[in-house]
Scaffold this active site. Structure first.
Site, PDB file in Angstrom:
ATOM      1  N   ASP A 193      -2.604  -1.736   9.579  1.00 39.59           N
ATOM      2  CA  ASP A 193      -2.733  -1.671   8.188  1.00 39.59           C
ATOM      3  C   ASP A 193      -3.317  -3.009   7.594  1.00 39.59           C
ATOM      4  O   ASP A 193      -3.333  -3.208   6.316  1.00 39.59           O
ATOM      5  CB  ASP A 193      -1.672  -1.397   7.143  1.00 39.59           C
ATOM      6  CG  ASP A 193      -1.060   0.144   7.885  1.00 39.59           C
ATOM      7  OD1 ASP A 193      -1.711   1.082   8.160  1.00 39.59           O
ATOM      8  OD2 ASP A 193       0.434   0.272   7.681  1.00 39.59           O
ATOM      9  N   LYS A 209       0.892  -1.293   0.227  1.00 37.60           N
ATOM     10  CA  LYS A 209       0.059  -0.185  -0.028  1.00 37.60           C
ATOM     11  C   LYS A 209       0.933   1.184  -0.064  1.00 37.60           C
ATOM     12  O   LYS A 209       2.111   1.119   0.439  1.00 37.60           O
ATOM     13  CB  LYS A 209      -0.953   0.106   1.143  1.00 37.60           C
ATOM     14  CG  LYS A 209      -0.123   0.027   2.807  1.00 37.60           C
ATOM     15  CD  LYS A 209       0.175   1.696   2.919  1.00 37.60           C
ATOM     16  CE  LYS A 209       0.994   1.627   4.378  1.00 37.60           C
ATOM     17  NZ  LYS A 209       1.649   2.798   4.553  1.00 37.60           N
TER      18      LYS A 209
END
Ligand code: C5P
Length: 313
Positions: free
Chosen positions: A145, A11
Site C-alpha cells: 500500500d 487510506k
C-alpha cells in the site's frame, strides 16, 4: 537541510476484490483506494554523532509500532539510500520521528503511510532528486500500500495493490466516519482466513478479480448515495469471523443512517459514508454514544498523497 517533515494520509478501500493465493504468498487484487484526511506526520533529520539510524514514535498506538529496523519508515529510508547509492556516514545518523494519528494494524495503511512519508522526507533531505515513478518503484518493494500513500486521491490498484491508475472522477468530497476497534487484526491472518473460508466453501475464485462497474459509475456520478451502495470488501467475512464484534458496529452505523458501511481493508476499522459533513458529525456522535467501538473520527476524501509540510536548515 537538517530536518524535513511530511504528512501522509490514511487510506480506505471502497472496493477490495481478492483473487487466489499466488505462489509468492500474496493475492492478486483489484482495489479502489481513497486517501482520507487522517494523517501521520513523519520527520526525517540528520543528527551529528555516530550510531545506528533511530526511530521515535508517539501518539495513537505508538507502543505497538516497532522502533527498530522492522519499522516500515526506516525500511523505506534504507531502501531509498540503497537505490541512491548513499553509504553510511560514520559521523552522522538518520533520526526518524513519527507522530501517529492513524491507528496501528487497523486496515488504514498507517504503516504504509509512514513509509511513504519517509521516502518523500529522505528524498528531500538527501537531495535524492527521485521523481514520482522512481519513488513508486521503491515504495512497492517496501509494502503493497506504500505506492498509494505517495499518490493519494482515488485510484484503482492492481497486482498486490501497487500498480496504480488514478480514478477519473469529479471533485466530489466524501464524508466518512471511522470507527476504531478495541483491538488489532493481522493482515496476513485475515488473508489466510479468507483462503480457508473459500476452500471450505469450495468457492471458485476467478484468477483475475474484476473492478466493480457499479462503483466506478457511482464515482463518476459523484453521487454519495450510489457510492455508499456499491462499497464492497472480499476480506470482510474473514475480518468478521476473526472479530465478530464488528458486525454490531457495522449494523449500528447503517441503522444510524450511513449511506454505506464496510470494514476497511483487512480491518478492524469500520468506515461509514455520510451524506454530508453535518450528517457525518451526527453519525460520529451517535456511534460514539452507542458503545460499539473504541473511538470514532471523521475524515473526508479524496486528499493528496504524502507531502512535505516543512523543511528546516
Ligand atoms: O505488502 P504488505 O506488507 O502490506 O502485506 C502484508 C501481508 O498481507 C502479506 O505478507 C500477505 O500475507 C498479505 N497480502 C496479500 N496479498 C496482497 C497484499 C497483502 O496476501 N495483495
Amino acid at each position: 537541510m537538517t530536518g524535513v517533515t511530511v504528512r501522509a494520509p490514511a487510506k480506505i478501500n471502497l472496493q477490495l476484490a481478492v483473487g487466489p493465493l499466488r505462489d509468492d504468498g500474496y493475492h492478486d487484487l483489484v482495489t479502489v483506494f481513497q486517501a482520507v484526511s487522517l494523517y501521520d506526520e513523519v520527520t526525517a533529520a540528520i543528527v551529528d554523532g555516530p550510531g545506528e539510524d533511530v526511530v521515535g514514535v508517539s501518539g495513537e498506538g505508538a507502543d505497538s509500532v516497532p522502533a527498530g529496523p522492522d519499522n516500515l519508515a526506516l525500511r523505506a529510508a534504507t531502501a531509498l539510500a540503497q537505490v541512491a547509492g548513499l553509504s553510511p556516514d560514520p559521523g552522522r545518523h538518520l533520526e526518524i520521528t513519527i507522530r501517529k494519528r492513524i491507528p496501528v494494524a487497523a486496515g488504514l495503511a498507517g504503516g504504509s503511510g509512514d513509509a511513504a512519508a519517509a521516502l518523500v522526507a529522505c528524498n528531500e533531505l538527501w537531495a535524492g532528486g527521485f521523481g514520482p515513478p522512481q519513488l513508486a518503484e521503491i515504495a512497492a518493494r517496501v509494502g503493497s500500500d506504500v505506492a498509494f500513500a505517495l499518490l493519494g486521491g482515488t485510484a484503482v490498484g492492481r497486482g498486490r495493490g501497487e500498480q496504480l491508475t488514478p480514478a477519473l472522477a469529479p471533485a466530489t468530497q466524501y464524508h466518512w466516519v471511522l470507527a476504531f476497534a478495541d483491538g488489532h487484526l493481522s493482515t496476513p491472518e485475515v488473508y489466510a482466513t479468507l483462503d480457508r473460508q473459500r476452500a471450505r466453501a469450495r468457492e471458485q475464485v476467478p484468477a483475475e478479480p474484476g473492478l466493480d462497474p457499479a462503483l466506478m459509475s457511482a464515482l463518476r456520478s459523484g453521487d454519495a448515495r450510489l457510492v455508499g451502495r456499491a462499497l464492497s470488501n472480499d476480506l470482510q467475512p474473514a475480518a468478521l469471523s476473526l472479530f465478530p464484534a464488528l458486525r454490531k458496529t457495522l449494523a449500528a452505523g447503517l441503522e444510524l443512517g450511513a449511506l454505506g458501511a464496510l470494514v476497511s481493508g483487512s480491518g478492524p476499522t469500520c468506515v461509514f459514508l455520510a451524506a454530508s459533513a453535518d450528517r457525518a458529525l451526527d453519525l460520529a456522535a451517535s456511534l460514539s454514544g452507542a458503545g460499539v467501538c473504541r473511538s470514532v473520527a471523521r475524515a473526508s476524501g479524496p486528499v493528496p498523497g504524502a507531502a512535505i509540510v516543512s523543511a528546516a536548515r
